[in-house]
Design a protein around this motif. Structure first.
Motif: not given
Lengths: 318, 296
Positions: B92-116
């Motif tokens: 469960x902890x591993x799954x949480x980490x995948x969701x948090x790091x995966x979501x945070x990383x993917x979202x950041x790359x898309x949102x920041x690139x789109x604005x950049x």
């Protein structure tokens, strides 16, 4: 007469011009609709989680907000309390400034010096050295290994070495002895500090046009130090500025290593920093008003010194 | 034959060339200095690795040793036992980490690139002001906004959800800054010709800009991953079910001398993951950093 006329005319022109500007601004905004749509997701979140919090923090710093009751305006009281009544805050601000003044510049010079030296190597060896120096800053909480080095009994590495060399005859409880705490925190902070700024310098050094060195050699540059001073540094000014921002900001924010290595609260608050103090009031005592005042002071210190150093760096070589 | 000679000469020329202004004594000093500095930097990390393979009695030995005398993998099995006994299943902890790091990383790359992209290549009112605000945000750390952020996240009703950790991560300043600086190098003519072909700005962003800034988005992903990986989420995630691996691992590190062996393995895991990622992508990261300079 003429002057009066001009004075009378002025507002009219201004109003007219402003009117025209407004119209064209509106037109410009409509014309660039797509740009605004593209930046919207980022900047909505940026305003929500960065700009708004900074403004809120400033506003809350003038209140006695404590989560339970609604905030009441108390003027400058939080600031007066911080600077005149809170002895721990005075230690915290002193320690933070020590970090800023010592680890800030030293880590900056280290980043530059090591990046420059690494650049003298090639291929795999360069990658390997980059990794060795950069790794501590990205290895998460691996600095807890310093607990093992600085352990207060004779099983600690440092005590073990000093004992076997007969330099000391009883183990020293390093991180519980006031006079040693800051020294070791500074060393650990320096160990951790070759981060983004360091990478920027490594990258910047690789972009410098090789022919500039040849030209410099013909012009009488004699050794690598002169080369560094007269050719390399002037041509990587933008990176130097960015690196400075990274290192300064980081040196003001020391907290986790203090909590993990010296404890929170540390012995006689010898390892307290503005950020540990902020965490203490913000997430343990829930005195949000006072915590916000501390946060605002920290904000002004960080941004102020960044702006100042930026000004100084820009002047270098001009 | 002739060609060979030419290339040999050329090679020789380059080799000699590289030695402009490099004295032998300087090289030796450099090697020695880098050696000493390198050892200081590396020793704590060597301990991180070697402690994970030391039996418990060697972790408390006088005098302490750098390398284990009897290499053991007991610490690893101890950690697995601890994991399987944990109250919340470790997966469960591993799954949480995948969701948090995966979501945070993917979202950041898309949102920041789109604005950049518009910040780097379009001209619109407010552009410079917005970018200078992002630059200003590089000058202070997250602790400054900690208290109000908690209030805002509670008001939004996302406290104690993944979103409380993921959403603010989308809008970190460093990623946007690096991406915008990197995108400025894309030649305008490339974008102009796509515009003449009738491509929309979104289309240009997706099929021309993004493939051209691959090193930059890899860098954003790695840097963001490092940040998210270190996040224990302790401020916002109260439910044990939602906490990431980092939190669970830290519980083990802080759980007393008997578990020092398992704790050493934990430290190794925490450190190794970002280092391995850096090692894989280091050339992209360095390439991105070449454009990171601050012009004004």
């Amino acid at each position: 007469m003429n002057q009066v006329d001009v004075a009378l005319d002025q507002p009219m022109i201004n109003v007219e011009r402003r009117h025209r500007d407004e119209w064209s601004l509106k037109a410009k905004i409509i014309k660039n609709k797509t740009s605004y749509i593209m930046i919207a997701p980022y900047f909505i979140l940026f305003f929500l989680f960065t700009v708004l919090p900074v403004l809120m923090s400033m506003a809350l710093s003038f209140t006695n907000f404590n989560v339970l009751e609604s905030p009441k305006f108390i003027g400058w009281n939080n600031y007066i309390r911080a600077f005149l009544e809170d002895d721990v805050f005075r230690i915290a601000i002193r320690n933070t400034l020590i970090f800023a003044v010592i680890t800030g510049p030293i880590s900056y010079v280290m980043c530059l010096l090591f990046a420059w030296m690494i650049n003298e190597f090639n291929g795999k060896l360069r990658t390997f050295l980059t990794l060795i120096f950069y790794a501590p800053s990205i290895s998460g909480n691996a600095y807890v290994i310093w607990n093992y080095v600085l352990r207060g009994d004779r099983y600690g590495i440092l005590n073990g070495i000093l004992l076997s060399l007969n330099i000391i005859n009883a183990p020293i409880v390093w991180m519980k002895t006031e006079k040693y705490v800051m020294t070791f925190l500074i060393i650990v902070q320096l160990w951790l500090s070759l981060g983004t700024g360091f990478l920027t310098f490594i990258a910047g050094l690789q972009t410098i046009d090789k022919s500039m060195y040849e030209a410099a050699a013909i012009d009488g540059i004699k050794n690598r130090w002169q080369e560094l001073w007269y050719v390399t540094l002037p041509s990587m000014k933008p990176q130097l500025l960015f690196g400075a921002v990274m290192q300064i900001t980081q040196s003001f924010a020391v907290a986790d290593i203090s909590i993990q290595l010296a404890g929170n609260p540390s012995v006689n608050y010898s390892g307290a920093t503005i950020v540990t103090h902020l965490m203490d009031y913000g997430s343990i005592r829930y005195e949000m008003g006072y915590a916000s005042a501390i946060a605002t002071i920290l904000f002004l210190l960080m941004v102020g010194s960044n702006k100042l150093i930026g000004k100084l760096l820009r002047r270098v070589g001009n | 034959m002739i060609n060979d000679k030419v290339s040999l000469k050329f090679h020789f020329h380059i080799k000699r060339h590289r030695k402009i202004n490099r004295s032998m004594a300087g090289n030796v000093t450099l090697f020695i200095f880098m050696g000493i500095a390198g050892i200081f930097m590396a020793i704590p990390l060597v301990f991180v690795v070697s402690n994970a393979f030391k039996p418990l009695d060697e972790l408390f030995r006088y005098p302490p040793t750098l390398f284990p005398r009897h290499i053991t993998t007991n610490n690893f099995s101890d950690l697995f036992v601890l994991m399987s006994n944990s109250w919340v299943p470790f997966s469960r902890y591993i799954l949480n980490t995948i969701i948090i790091t995966g979501g945070g990383t993917l979202g950041h790359v898309i949102v920041a690139s789109l604005a950049a992209y518009p910040l780097a290549k379009h001209d619109f009112p407010g552009k410079n002001l917005l970018f200078s605000m992002v630059v200003l945000s590089l000058m202070f750390t997250w602790q400054v906004t900690q208290v109000p952020n908690y209030l805002i996240i509670s008001k939004l009703g996302i406290n104690n959800t993944y979103l409380a950790v993921i959403l603010p991560a989308f809008a970190y300043g460093l990623g946007l800054y690096l991406m915008k600086q990197f995108m400025e190098q894309i030649p305008d003519s490339l974008l102009e010709s796509a515009r003449l072909d009738g491509a929309s700005e979104f289309r240009i962003f997706w099929s021309i800009v993004m493939p051209n800034v691959k090193p930059a988005w890899l860098t954003l992903a790695i840097l963001q991953f490092q940040t998210m990986w270190g996040n224990t989420g302790s401020q916002f995630l109260r439910d044990e079910q939602l906490k990431p691996l980092q939190y669970a691992l830290f519980q083990i590190v802080n759980s007393g001398p008997a578990r020092q062996g398992a704790a050493a393995v934990v430290t190794l895991i925490i450190a190794a993951v970002p280092i391995i990622f850096f090692l894989i992508f280091n050339s992209s990261i360095i390439e991105t950093m070449t454009t990171s300079g601050m012009k004004e």
